[in-house]
Design a protein around this motif. Structure first.
Motif, PDB file in Angstrom:
ATOM      1  N   UNK A   1     -20.883 103.662 -43.310  1.00  0.00           N
ATOM      2  CA  UNK A   1     -20.937 102.364 -42.636  1.00  0.00           C
ATOM      3  C   UNK A   1     -21.853 102.481 -41.426  1.00  0.00           C
ATOM      4  N   UNK A   2     -22.589 101.428 -41.147  1.00  0.00           N
ATOM      5  CA  UNK A   2     -23.433 101.378 -39.954  1.00  0.00           C
ATOM      6  C   UNK A   2     -23.165 100.070 -39.224  1.00  0.00           C
ATOM      7  N   UNK A   3     -23.371 100.091 -37.900  1.00  0.00           N
ATOM      8  CA  UNK A   3     -23.163  98.891 -37.111  1.00  0.00           C
ATOM      9  C   UNK A   3     -21.710  98.704 -36.726  1.00  0.00           C
ATOM     10  N   UNK A   4     -21.447  97.625 -35.960  1.00  0.00           N
ATOM     11  CA  UNK A   4     -20.100  97.384 -35.457  1.00  0.00           C
ATOM     12  C   UNK A   4     -19.906  95.889 -35.193  1.00  0.00           C
ATOM     13  N   UNK A   5     -18.728  95.403 -35.537  1.00  0.00           N
ATOM     14  CA  UNK A   5     -18.394  93.996 -35.303  1.00  0.00           C
ATOM     15  C   UNK A   5     -17.433  93.792 -34.135  1.00  0.00           C
ATOM     16  N   UNK A   6     -17.092  94.832 -33.387  1.00  0.00           N
ATOM     17  CA  UNK A   6     -16.008  94.732 -32.412  1.00  0.00           C
ATOM     18  C   UNK A   6     -16.424  94.120 -31.074  1.00  0.00           C
ATOM     19  N   UNK A   7     -17.615  94.424 -30.596  1.00  0.00           N
ATOM     20  CA  UNK A   7     -18.143  93.869 -29.350  1.00  0.00           C
ATOM     21  C   UNK A   7     -17.242  94.170 -28.145  1.00  0.00           C
ATOM     22  N   UNK A   8     -16.833  95.430 -27.991  1.00  0.00           N
ATOM     23  CA  UNK A   8     -16.150  95.833 -26.758  1.00  0.00           C
ATOM     24  C   UNK A   8     -17.092  95.563 -25.590  1.00  0.00           C
TER      25      UNK A   8
ATOM     26  N   UNK B   1     -16.743 111.596 -43.340  1.00  0.00           N
ATOM     27  CA  UNK B   1     -17.231 110.240 -43.567  1.00  0.00           C
ATOM     28  C   UNK B   1     -17.433 109.572 -42.216  1.00  0.00           C
ATOM     29  N   UNK B   2     -18.617 109.025 -42.007  1.00  0.00           N
ATOM     30  CA  UNK B   2     -19.001 108.520 -40.691  1.00  0.00           C
ATOM     31  C   UNK B   2     -19.170 107.010 -40.695  1.00  0.00           C
ATOM     32  N   UNK B   3     -18.759 106.387 -39.601  1.00  0.00           N
ATOM     33  CA  UNK B   3     -18.967 104.975 -39.380  1.00  0.00           C
ATOM     34  C   UNK B   3     -18.509 104.628 -37.982  1.00  0.00           C
ATOM     35  N   UNK B   4     -19.055 103.591 -37.413  1.00  0.00           N
ATOM     36  CA  UNK B   4     -18.674 103.214 -36.057  1.00  0.00           C
ATOM     37  C   UNK B   4     -17.214 102.759 -36.006  1.00  0.00           C
ATOM     38  N   UNK B   5     -16.765 102.051 -37.036  1.00  0.00           N
ATOM     39  CA  UNK B   5     -15.354 101.680 -37.202  1.00  0.00           C
ATOM     40  C   UNK B   5     -15.007 102.010 -38.656  1.00  0.00           C
ATOM     41  N   UNK B   6     -14.988 103.289 -38.954  1.00  0.00           N
ATOM     42  CA  UNK B   6     -15.028 103.781 -40.327  1.00  0.00           C
ATOM     43  C   UNK B   6     -13.860 103.278 -41.171  1.00  0.00           C
ATOM     44  N   UNK B   7     -12.689 103.099 -40.560  1.00  0.00           N
ATOM     45  CA  UNK B   7     -11.523 102.707 -41.338  1.00  0.00           C
ATOM     46  C   UNK B   7     -11.500 101.220 -41.688  1.00  0.00           C
ATOM     47  N   UNK B   8     -12.465 100.457 -41.181  1.00  0.00           N
ATOM     48  CA  UNK B   8     -12.571  99.049 -41.590  1.00  0.00           C
ATOM     49  C   UNK B   8     -13.562  98.871 -42.736  1.00  0.00           C
TER      50      UNK B   8
ATOM     51  N   UNK C   1     -17.901  97.004 -22.933  1.00  0.00           N
ATOM     52  CA  UNK C   1     -18.663  98.085 -22.293  1.00  0.00           C
ATOM     53  C   UNK C   1     -19.665  98.740 -23.238  1.00  0.00           C
ATOM     54  N   UNK C   2     -19.736  98.302 -24.496  1.00  0.00           N
ATOM     55  CA  UNK C   2     -20.447  99.058 -25.533  1.00  0.00           C
ATOM     56  C   UNK C   2     -21.714  98.347 -25.986  1.00  0.00           C
ATOM     57  N   UNK C   3     -22.789  99.118 -26.203  1.00  0.00           N
ATOM     58  CA  UNK C   3     -24.070  98.554 -26.634  1.00  0.00           C
ATOM     59  C   UNK C   3     -24.274  98.621 -28.137  1.00  0.00           C
ATOM     60  N   UNK C   4     -23.375  99.312 -28.857  1.00  0.00           N
ATOM     61  CA  UNK C   4     -23.617  99.575 -30.281  1.00  0.00           C
ATOM     62  C   UNK C   4     -23.874  98.311 -31.098  1.00  0.00           C
ATOM     63  N   UNK C   5     -23.085  97.233 -30.969  1.00  0.00           N
ATOM     64  CA  UNK C   5     -23.380  96.048 -31.796  1.00  0.00           C
ATOM     65  C   UNK C   5     -24.776  95.470 -31.540  1.00  0.00           C
ATOM     66  N   UNK C   6     -25.294  95.688 -30.331  1.00  0.00           N
ATOM     67  CA  UNK C   6     -26.605  95.150 -29.986  1.00  0.00           C
ATOM     68  C   UNK C   6     -27.733  96.054 -30.458  1.00  0.00           C
ATOM     69  N   UNK C   7     -27.471  97.365 -30.526  1.00  0.00           N
ATOM     70  CA  UNK C   7     -28.519  98.305 -30.921  1.00  0.00           C
ATOM     71  C   UNK C   7     -28.501  98.613 -32.418  1.00  0.00           C
TER      72      UNK C   7
END
Length: 306
Positions: free
Chosen positions: A13-20, A57-64, A22-28
């Motif tokens: 999985x790549x990317x993230x839908x959580x939008x915490x 197994x890798x993912x930003x929110x891997x269990x979703x 403090x976090x830049x991951x969804x934007x980058x």
């Protein structure tokens, strides 16, 4: 896909839908995108054929994880089952899960599949509900604690590690104290611990003042580090005398006569190299002593040093 000879990694999985906040991951990295189940299994088979004994197994929110296959949806629990069926792979790990993605099916798969390691890295960040709200984490401390209870009920020997972020915008002494109390209550195996710093482009940087003084952040960080060192040392000391199966990963940095391995629970173990232990082997050991963050084991059947 990346393999080191003993362990390999597959991005499911790549990317993230959580939008915490403090976090830049969804934007980058953009929104969540899943690798097709058949492609995940293909890559795992390639790693197994190359000699890897363990896959992560890798993912930003891997269990979703969710992906379509033959007109239906495959979730993370089913993906674990598919990967566990690959011959040659002895251990399965995953990073990084999000607390909201742990369904009863995922917990059951972890408990029931012998190849899935009984360790989970479960970021808490803060135990204050007010801070969690400002972080936009989406869960309360009570919900997080309930999840920990459910994991330990299903897998009593599970090791839980975490992330802790202190000094977030507006964090009061009382809010910080809640995190300290949670460390004691939950007894994490270990933790990655950080003092908050702004990241450009995040909601926190745009909307929330970074108003905790630097010296307060560092003092709080030192407190959680000291607390975690004590908890980890006590947890590791309690392993002495236990029998564990260790996957030997590499020569020890300290001595070529020793190997670094890890238990199912991801605890590092130093074992003597020799006919019973080589890189890539699974070795049954007895834990003879512990250090602050390392265990020392002897292969079963080998004579103890006098």
């Amino acid at each position: 896909m990346l393999g080191s000879g003993v362990s390999g990694h597959v991005a499911i999985q790549r990317g993230c839908d959580r939008f915490c906040s403090f976090c830049v991951v969804p934007f980058t990295r953009g929104r969540e995108r899943a690798t097709a189940p058949a492609e995940v299994v293909r890559q795992v088979r390639v790693l197994a054929a190359s000699g890897c004994r363990e896959v992560q197994l890798l993912g930003q929110t891997v269990n979703s994880y969710r992906a379509a296959e033959n007109g239906r949806e495959v979730g993370f629990a089913e993906l674990l089952t598919k990967v566990a069926a690959v011959e040659g792979i002895e251990r399965i790990r995953f990073m990084s899960p999000y607390p909201l993605g742990f369904t009863t099916e995922v917990i059951a798969a972890m408990a029931e599949l012998p190849k899935v390691c009984k360790h989970v890295h479960l970021p808490l960040q803060s135990a204050s509900d007010a801070v969690l709200g400002r972080m936009q984490r989406g869960y309360s401390y009570a919900e997080y604690r309930s999840l920990v209870d459910n994991l330990r009920r299903a897998m009593p020997e599970i090791a839980i590690t975490t992330d802790l972020l202190v000094g977030f915008c507006g964090e009061t002494d009382a809010e910080f104290a809640a995190t300290l109390a949670a460390q004691s209550e939950l007894g994490f195996d270990n933790a990655f611990m950080f003092a908050y710093s702004e990241r450009a482009g995040t909601r926190a940087a745009r909307k929330l003042p970074d108003d905790v003084p630097a010296e307060v952040k560092q003092r709080r960080l030192a407190r959680v580090i000291d607390e975690q060192r004590e908890i980890t040392a006590a947890t590791y000391a309690a392993q002495v005398g236990r029998h564990e199966r260790v996957l030997c990963e590499a020569p020890s940095h300290r001595s070529p006569a020793e190997l670094l391995g890890r238990t199912d629970a991801f605890r590092p173990v130093i074992v003597p190299a020799g006919p019973r232990a080589a890189v890539g082997s699974l070795v049954d050991v007895v834990i003879e002593r512990s250090g602050p963050g390392t265990l020392y084991g002897r292969p079963l059947g080998a004579k103890a040093e006098s």
